[in-house]
Design a protein around this motif. Sequence first.
Motif: not given
Length: 113
Positions: A1-3, A8-11, A19-22
């Motif tokens: 996911m690029i802001m 760039i979001v790592l997690c 929720k958790y996102y990786f």
Amino acid sequence: MIMEDGRIVLCGANAYEQKYYFNEQFAAIPDSIKEELHIICVLFTEEVGGIITIVFEEDGSVSLETDAKESDLLYDEISSGLMIREIRRNRQEMFESLSLYYRVFVLHEDFEG
């Protein structure tokens, strides 16, 4: 996911949605590090609430960011700041390793050991 700003979001984790996102773009990161990131994010949202995001800056450095809904009266900004400082201090080596990983494998910088 690029802001929008190129980071760039790592997690991240979200207490409101539980929720958790990786970011699977970084699937090559060792499982032990992924698990540690998961624990850091989830524990943060359990303790402080709100949202925590770990991002790679354009230069490869790692940033920890927090946010909360304006209506969240239980979110404590002071506790948030203290916990972020504690995470950075206790996990400094891991964040430095992640930064090196990003600079070598994503930015393709040359490093001679």
